[in-house]
Design a protein around this motif. Structure first.
Motif, mmCIF file in Angstrom:
data_model
loop_
_atom_site.group_PDB
_atom_site.id
_atom_site.type_symbol
_atom_site.label_atom_id
_atom_site.label_comp_id
_atom_site.label_asym_id
_atom_site.label_seq_id
_atom_site.Cartn_x
_atom_site.Cartn_y
_atom_site.Cartn_z
ATOM 1 N N ASN A 141 -4.972 10.791 -4.037
ATOM 2 C CA ASN A 141 -5.817 11.645 -3.206
ATOM 3 C C ASN A 141 -5.028 12.835 -2.680
ATOM 4 O O ASN A 141 -3.797 12.860 -2.717
ATOM 5 C CB ASN A 141 -6.406 10.855 -2.038
ATOM 6 C CG ASN A 141 -7.529 9.944 -2.485
ATOM 7 O OD1 ASN A 141 -8.015 10.028 -3.603
ATOM 8 N ND2 ASN A 141 -7.938 9.053 -1.613
ATOM 9 N N ALA A 142 -5.743 13.800 -2.155
ATOM 10 C CA ALA A 142 -5.130 15.019 -1.629
ATOM 11 C C ALA A 142 -4.319 14.730 -0.373
ATOM 12 O O ALA A 142 -4.683 13.875 0.436
ATOM 13 C CB ALA A 142 -6.204 16.046 -1.315
ATOM 14 N N VAL A 143 -3.232 15.466 -0.223
ATOM 15 C CA VAL A 143 -2.467 15.495 1.016
ATOM 16 C C VAL A 143 -2.672 16.891 1.587
ATOM 17 O O VAL A 143 -2.491 17.893 0.880
ATOM 18 C CB VAL A 143 -0.962 15.226 0.768
ATOM 19 C CG1 VAL A 143 -0.173 15.366 2.057
ATOM 20 C CG2 VAL A 143 -0.769 13.838 0.176
ATOM 21 N N VAL A 144 -3.109 16.955 2.842
ATOM 22 C CA VAL A 144 -3.398 18.239 3.474
ATOM 23 C C VAL A 144 -2.567 18.400 4.734
ATOM 24 O O VAL A 144 -2.109 17.420 5.326
ATOM 25 C CB VAL A 144 -4.905 18.392 3.788
ATOM 26 C CG1 VAL A 144 -5.741 18.321 2.515
ATOM 27 C CG2 VAL A 144 -5.376 17.356 4.788
ATOM 28 N N ALA A 175 0.271 10.859 10.717
ATOM 29 C CA ALA A 175 -0.701 11.164 9.659
ATOM 30 C C ALA A 175 -2.029 10.473 9.933
ATOM 31 O O ALA A 175 -2.077 9.407 10.554
ATOM 32 C CB ALA A 175 -0.157 10.728 8.302
ATOM 33 N N ASN A 176 -3.097 11.098 9.467
ATOM 34 C CA ASN A 176 -4.445 10.545 9.568
ATOM 35 C C ASN A 176 -5.039 10.448 8.173
ATOM 36 O O ASN A 176 -4.796 11.303 7.328
ATOM 37 C CB ASN A 176 -5.353 11.437 10.422
ATOM 38 C CG ASN A 176 -4.924 11.451 11.855
ATOM 39 O OD1 ASN A 176 -4.811 10.413 12.478
ATOM 40 N ND2 ASN A 176 -4.658 12.634 12.392
ATOM 41 N N VAL A 177 -5.840 9.434 7.954
ATOM 42 C CA VAL A 177 -6.473 9.223 6.657
ATOM 43 C C VAL A 177 -7.948 9.564 6.773
ATOM 44 O O VAL A 177 -8.630 9.120 7.697
ATOM 45 C CB VAL A 177 -6.283 7.758 6.199
ATOM 46 C CG1 VAL A 177 -6.962 7.520 4.869
ATOM 47 C CG2 VAL A 177 -4.804 7.416 6.124
ATOM 48 N N GLY A 178 -8.436 10.372 5.837
ATOM 49 C CA GLY A 178 -9.854 10.711 5.777
ATOM 50 C C GLY A 178 -10.468 10.109 4.524
ATOM 51 O O GLY A 178 -9.816 9.352 3.808
ATOM 52 N N PRO A 179 -11.719 10.468 4.236
ATOM 53 C CA PRO A 179 -12.420 9.867 3.100
ATOM 54 C C PRO A 179 -11.736 10.097 1.751
ATOM 55 O O PRO A 179 -11.788 9.259 0.875
ATOM 56 C CB PRO A 179 -13.789 10.537 3.102
ATOM 57 C CG PRO A 179 -13.907 11.235 4.394
ATOM 58 C CD PRO A 179 -12.538 11.409 4.968
ATOM 59 N N ASP A 201 -2.748 -0.282 2.991
ATOM 60 C CA ASP A 201 -3.859 0.650 3.136
ATOM 61 C C ASP A 201 -3.532 2.009 2.530
ATOM 62 O O ASP A 201 -4.339 2.585 1.816
ATOM 63 C CB ASP A 201 -4.217 0.832 4.616
ATOM 64 C CG ASP A 201 -4.743 -0.444 5.245
ATOM 65 O OD1 ASP A 201 -5.220 -1.325 4.505
ATOM 66 O OD2 ASP A 201 -4.660 -0.549 6.483
ATOM 67 N N ILE A 202 -2.339 2.530 2.828
ATOM 68 C CA ILE A 202 -1.995 3.860 2.346
ATOM 69 C C ILE A 202 -1.847 3.877 0.829
ATOM 70 O O ILE A 202 -2.140 4.874 0.190
ATOM 71 C CB ILE A 202 -0.743 4.416 3.063
ATOM 72 C CG1 ILE A 202 -0.556 5.909 2.796
ATOM 73 C CG2 ILE A 202 0.497 3.656 2.682
ATOM 74 C CD1 ILE A 202 -1.590 6.784 3.405
ATOM 75 N N ARG A 203 -1.447 2.772 0.230
ATOM 76 C CA ARG A 203 -1.338 2.725 -1.237
ATOM 77 C C ARG A 203 -2.702 2.951 -1.900
ATOM 78 O O ARG A 203 -2.779 3.445 -3.014
ATOM 79 C CB ARG A 203 -0.731 1.395 -1.687
ATOM 80 C CG ARG A 203 0.761 1.341 -1.489
ATOM 81 C CD ARG A 203 1.361 0.103 -2.137
ATOM 82 N NE ARG A 203 2.703 -0.080 -1.672
ATOM 83 C CZ ARG A 203 3.095 -1.028 -0.825
ATOM 84 N NH1 ARG A 203 2.238 -1.904 -0.379
ATOM 85 N NH2 ARG A 203 4.339 -1.107 -0.432
ATOM 86 N N GLU A 204 -3.759 2.593 -1.203
ATOM 87 C CA GLU A 204 -5.102 2.813 -1.741
ATOM 88 C C GLU A 204 -5.424 4.303 -1.869
ATOM 89 O O GLU A 204 -6.357 4.667 -2.568
ATOM 90 C CB GLU A 204 -6.142 2.138 -0.850
ATOM 91 C CG GLU A 204 -6.048 0.632 -0.855
ATOM 92 C CD GLU A 204 -7.021 -0.019 0.107
ATOM 93 O OE1 GLU A 204 -7.926 0.676 0.639
ATOM 94 O OE2 GLU A 204 -6.884 -1.224 0.351
ATOM 95 N N TRP A 205 -4.668 5.137 -1.196
ATOM 96 C CA TRP A 205 -4.938 6.573 -1.193
ATOM 97 C C TRP A 205 -4.123 7.321 -2.234
ATOM 98 O O TRP A 205 -4.213 8.540 -2.329
ATOM 99 C CB TRP A 205 -4.686 7.136 0.205
ATOM 100 C CG TRP A 205 -5.651 6.541 1.164
ATOM 101 C CD1 TRP A 205 -5.437 5.487 2.000
ATOM 102 C CD2 TRP A 205 -7.013 6.911 1.350
ATOM 103 N NE1 TRP A 205 -6.577 5.187 2.689
ATOM 104 C CE2 TRP A 205 -7.567 6.049 2.315
ATOM 105 C CE3 TRP A 205 -7.824 7.895 0.789
ATOM 106 C CZ2 TRP A 205 -8.879 6.145 2.738
ATOM 107 C CZ3 TRP A 205 -9.139 7.985 1.211
ATOM 108 C CH2 TRP A 205 -9.652 7.123 2.170
#
Length: 118
Positions: free
Chosen positions: A13-16, A61-65, A6-10
């Protein structure tokens, strides 16, 4: 925690940080060699012409859109030990990364590395 797939799909993307401040862009995932769980992510920080990669823990960590929100603040992440752009964290540098985030570091039972790029 989320699955490594799942995380590889991100990637890209931005890391905040906890306040929503952008730290950089998610590059790669490092798995704990004992559990095969995603443990750290490399984040590309800096300008396109002058950038570097640092590691940040994924615990909590949490994943957003369109982002991954980590539990560490931007300044701490930006001051983390860096690795070569596109490179892999040398095993000898693992203890420094863990120490930077006040995390306990324990090598594998046979002395093997703790993190593997996933």
């Amino acid at each position: 925690m989320f699955e490594a797939v799942d995380i590889r799909e991100w990637q890209g993307n931005a890391v905040v940080d906890p306040e929503g401040n952008k730290i950089g862009t998610l590059d790669a995932i490092y798995l704990d060699t004992a559990t095969d769980e995603p443990t750290f992510a490399t984040v590309t920080i800096g300008l396109p012409t002058r950038h570097r990669a640092v590691l940040v823990p994924l615990a909590g960590a949490n994943v957003g859109p369109d982002y991954v929100k980590v539990t560490h603040f931007r300044d701490q992440v930006k001051n983390a030990p860096s690795i070569d752009d596109g490179g892999e964290l040398p095993a000898s540098d693992e203890p420094d990364v863990f120490a930077h985030y006040d995390l306990d570091y324990v090598q594998g039972s046979s002395g093997e590395r703790r993190l593997a790029r996933g």
